[in-house]
Write an enzyme that holds these catalytic residues in place. Structure first.
Site, mmCIF file in Angstrom:
data_model
loop_
_atom_site.group_PDB
_atom_site.id
_atom_site.type_symbol
_atom_site.label_atom_id
_atom_site.label_comp_id
_atom_site.label_asym_id
_atom_site.label_seq_id
_atom_site.Cartn_x
_atom_site.Cartn_y
_atom_site.Cartn_z
ATOM 1 N N PRO A 107 0.937 -1.147 0.024
ATOM 2 C CA PRO A 107 -0.157 -0.023 -0.022
ATOM 3 C C PRO A 107 0.741 1.256 0.008
ATOM 4 O O PRO A 107 1.763 1.380 0.921
ATOM 5 C CB PRO A 107 -0.761 -0.181 1.265
ATOM 6 C CG PRO A 107 -0.692 -1.469 1.811
ATOM 7 C CD PRO A 107 0.650 -1.836 1.276
ATOM 8 N N CYS A 108 0.674 2.138 -0.891
ATOM 9 C CA CYS A 108 1.540 3.235 -1.222
ATOM 10 C C CYS A 108 2.804 3.305 -0.944
ATOM 11 O O CYS A 108 3.371 4.262 -0.977
ATOM 12 C CB CYS A 108 1.008 4.506 -0.063
ATOM 13 S SG CYS A 108 -1.018 4.632 0.073
#
Length: 76
Positions: A13-14
């Protein structure tokens, strides 16, 4: 019904290594219905984009999309 998060284990994530995707249900320890979350997400998105969010029916949305598509075809 809960989302099976195992399918998200391969996502970073990210780009933050060591972090995993989660769910509101897991974070809050209770079931969360779409009707509870959708208005809050729409409001926040509107604030981020400096837009006034308006609720419309599915039928109205489809009519607006059809009208927009026809305008694109005419101008092309």
């Amino acid at each position: 019904m809960s989302t099976d998060l195992r399918n998200f284990d391969l996502i970073v994530p990210c780009g933050i290594a060591g972090c995993k995707a989660t769910s509101l249900e897991k974070l809050l320890g209770r079931s969360v219905e779409k009707e509870e979350v959708a208005p809050r997400i729409a409001k926040h998105l509107g604030e981020l984009l400096a837009l006034e969010m308006k609720e419309i029916s599915r039928k109205e949305l489809l009519e607006k999309l059809e009208h927009a598509e026809q305008a694109v075809v005419v101008s092309a």
